[in-house]
Design a protein around this motif. Structure first.
Motif, mmCIF file in Angstrom:
data_model
loop_
_atom_site.group_PDB
_atom_site.id
_atom_site.type_symbol
_atom_site.label_atom_id
_atom_site.label_comp_id
_atom_site.label_asym_id
_atom_site.label_seq_id
_atom_site.Cartn_x
_atom_site.Cartn_y
_atom_site.Cartn_z
ATOM 1 N N GLN A 29 17.091 45.224 -27.119
ATOM 2 C CA GLN A 29 17.367 44.108 -26.608
ATOM 3 C C GLN A 29 17.525 44.067 -25.030
ATOM 4 O O GLN A 29 18.165 45.051 -24.319
ATOM 5 N N SER A 30 17.439 42.867 -24.922
ATOM 6 C CA SER A 30 17.767 42.150 -23.679
ATOM 7 C C SER A 30 19.142 41.639 -23.531
ATOM 8 O O SER A 30 19.375 41.180 -24.301
ATOM 9 N N GLY A 31 19.642 41.562 -22.169
ATOM 10 C CA GLY A 31 20.583 40.695 -22.086
ATOM 11 C C GLY A 31 22.281 41.211 -21.739
ATOM 12 O O GLY A 31 23.480 40.630 -22.561
ATOM 13 N N VAL A 32 21.680 42.760 -21.742
ATOM 14 C CA VAL A 32 22.982 43.600 -21.484
ATOM 15 C C VAL A 32 24.448 43.707 -20.720
ATOM 16 O O VAL A 32 25.260 43.774 -20.937
ATOM 17 N N ARG A 33 23.854 43.088 -19.121
ATOM 18 C CA ARG A 33 24.709 42.416 -18.007
ATOM 19 C C ARG A 33 25.918 41.738 -17.680
ATOM 20 O O ARG A 33 26.686 42.494 -17.514
ATOM 21 N N GLN A 34 24.954 40.529 -19.051
ATOM 22 C CA GLN A 34 26.674 40.095 -19.148
ATOM 23 C C GLN A 34 27.492 40.261 -20.095
ATOM 24 O O GLN A 34 28.478 40.458 -19.969
ATOM 25 N N HIS A 35 27.559 40.977 -20.749
ATOM 26 C CA HIS A 35 28.473 41.964 -21.943
ATOM 27 C C HIS A 35 29.402 42.599 -20.631
ATOM 28 O O HIS A 35 30.469 42.944 -21.023
ATOM 29 N N ILE A 36 28.229 43.560 -20.108
ATOM 30 C CA ILE A 36 28.838 45.000 -19.415
ATOM 31 C C ILE A 36 30.179 43.506 -18.275
ATOM 32 O O ILE A 36 30.804 44.535 -17.609
ATOM 33 N N GLU A 37 29.110 42.874 -17.404
ATOM 34 C CA GLU A 37 30.183 41.523 -16.613
ATOM 35 C C GLU A 37 31.080 41.244 -16.893
ATOM 36 O O GLU A 37 32.849 41.760 -16.597
ATOM 37 N N ASP A 95 25.719 63.033 -26.098
ATOM 38 C CA ASP A 95 23.949 63.199 -25.726
ATOM 39 C C ASP A 95 23.784 61.395 -25.920
ATOM 40 O O ASP A 95 22.879 60.754 -26.151
ATOM 41 N N TRP A 96 25.144 60.809 -26.194
ATOM 42 C CA TRP A 96 24.781 59.746 -26.431
ATOM 43 C C TRP A 96 24.608 58.173 -25.098
ATOM 44 O O TRP A 96 25.368 58.076 -24.755
ATOM 45 N N GLN A 97 23.082 58.269 -24.774
ATOM 46 C CA GLN A 97 22.506 57.796 -23.544
ATOM 47 C C GLN A 97 23.239 56.352 -23.094
ATOM 48 O O GLN A 97 23.373 56.285 -21.982
ATOM 49 N N SER A 98 23.077 55.314 -24.375
ATOM 50 C CA SER A 98 23.555 54.201 -24.123
ATOM 51 C C SER A 98 25.094 54.426 -23.640
ATOM 52 O O SER A 98 25.134 53.363 -22.810
ATOM 53 N N LEU A 99 25.724 55.342 -24.250
ATOM 54 C CA LEU A 99 27.195 54.737 -23.584
ATOM 55 C C LEU A 99 27.114 55.270 -22.585
ATOM 56 O O LEU A 99 27.991 55.720 -21.795
ATOM 57 N N ILE A 100 26.854 56.585 -21.769
ATOM 58 C CA ILE A 100 26.572 57.070 -20.888
ATOM 59 C C ILE A 100 26.324 56.111 -19.253
ATOM 60 O O ILE A 100 26.766 56.442 -18.548
ATOM 61 N N ARG A 101 25.671 55.208 -20.105
ATOM 62 C CA ARG A 101 24.995 54.277 -18.841
ATOM 63 C C ARG A 101 25.835 52.711 -18.817
ATOM 64 O O ARG A 101 26.057 53.248 -17.931
ATOM 65 N N ILE A 102 26.663 52.856 -19.822
ATOM 66 C CA ILE A 102 27.898 51.816 -19.737
ATOM 67 C C ILE A 102 28.745 51.601 -19.453
ATOM 68 O O ILE A 102 29.541 51.573 -18.303
ATOM 69 N N GLN A 103 29.088 54.295 -19.411
ATOM 70 C CA GLN A 103 30.470 54.213 -18.614
ATOM 71 C C GLN A 103 30.134 54.252 -16.893
ATOM 72 O O GLN A 103 30.932 54.057 -15.966
ATOM 73 N N LYS A 104 28.614 54.354 -16.519
ATOM 74 C CA LYS A 104 28.308 54.945 -14.858
ATOM 75 C C LYS A 104 28.868 53.449 -14.630
ATOM 76 O O LYS A 104 28.788 52.773 -13.746
ATOM 77 N N TRP A 105 27.916 52.425 -14.953
ATOM 78 C CA TRP A 105 27.877 50.873 -14.756
ATOM 79 C C TRP A 105 29.150 50.321 -14.991
ATOM 80 O O TRP A 105 29.976 49.601 -14.223
ATOM 81 N N LEU A 106 30.346 50.546 -15.760
ATOM 82 C CA LEU A 106 31.891 50.780 -15.947
ATOM 83 C C LEU A 106 33.096 51.013 -14.756
ATOM 84 O O LEU A 106 33.553 50.517 -14.469
ATOM 85 N N LEU A 107 32.690 52.583 -15.062
ATOM 86 C CA LEU A 107 33.660 53.124 -14.720
ATOM 87 C C LEU A 107 32.765 53.604 -12.986
ATOM 88 O O LEU A 107 33.336 54.680 -11.930
ATOM 89 N N GLY A 108 31.337 53.440 -12.944
ATOM 90 C CA GLY A 108 31.514 54.449 -11.434
ATOM 91 C C GLY A 108 31.143 55.992 -11.649
ATOM 92 O O GLY A 108 30.591 56.111 -10.825
ATOM 93 N N ASN A 109 30.718 56.697 -12.294
ATOM 94 C CA ASN A 109 30.954 58.101 -12.775
ATOM 95 C C ASN A 109 30.046 58.572 -13.588
ATOM 96 O O ASN A 109 29.724 57.957 -14.964
#
Length: 140
Positions: free
Chosen positions: A89-97, A126-140
Motif C-alpha cells: 500500500q502507499s501512504g506510509v509516510r504520513q503515519h510515520i510522520e 527478519d521483519w523487514q517492514s519493522l526494520i524499515r520503520i525502526q530506521k525511519w523512527l530512530l535512525g538506526n
C-alpha cells in the motif's frame, strides 16, 4: 462464569509477554475485538499478532480499525505502516510522520515504541517492514 473482557485482555497480554505464540493468541484477541469493537488497544494487539504471523492483509484491516478508533495511538500507526508496507500500500509516510511527532512530544511513548520494536524484532528477527520503520523512527 465467563471472564470479563478486561480480564481476558489482561490475561492475553500476560500470555503474550510470557512468550506464548501469536498464532494461539489471535483467536483470543479476535474474540475480544468482537466483544468490544470500539477498543482501539484490542485492535492494535490483533494487528501486531497478525503481523507476527505474516498475515498482512488481516493486519491491515485490524490496524485501520485501531487507527480509526484512536488516531493518536502511535503503536496503532506503526502497525498500520508495517501492514501497508507488507501489503504494497502507499501512504506510509504520513503515519510515520505522526508517530515521529508523538515520540518527540512524549518520552514515555517514545520508549514504549522502542521497546515494542525490539520485542517484534526479537520474535521475528527478519521483519523487514519493522526494520524499515525502526530506521525511519530512530535512525538506526
Amino acid at each position: 462464569m465467563t471472564q470479563s473482557v478486561e480480564s481476558l485482555f489482561e490475561s492475553a497480554i500476560e500470555r503474550y509477554k510470557a512468550g506464548e505464540e501469536p498464532k494461539a493468541l489471535i483467536p483470543v484477541f479476535k474474540d475480544i475485538c468482537d466483544r468490544t469493537p470500539k477498543s482501539s488497544a484490542s485492535w492494535t494487539c490483533l494487528a501486531w499478532l497478525y503481523l507476527l504471523e505474516n498475515q498482512p492483509n488481516n493486519a491491515l484491516k485490524a490496524a485501520k480499525t485501531a487507527v480509526k478508533l484512536n488516531p493518536q495511538d502511535p503503536q496503532a500507526r506503526v502497525n498500520l505502516a508495517s501492514a501497508m508496507l507488507e501489503s504494497g500500500q502507499s501512504g506510509v509516510r504520513q503515519h510515520i510522520e505522526i508517530v515521529q511527532q508523538i515520540m518527540t512530544l512524549d518520552a514515555e511513548i517514545r520508549q514504549e515504541i522502542i521497546d515494542n520494536i525490539q520485542d517484534g524484532l526479537t520474535r521475528k528477527p527478519d521483519w523487514q517492514s519493522l526494520i524499515r520503520i525502526q530506521k525511519w523512527l530512530l535512525g538506526n
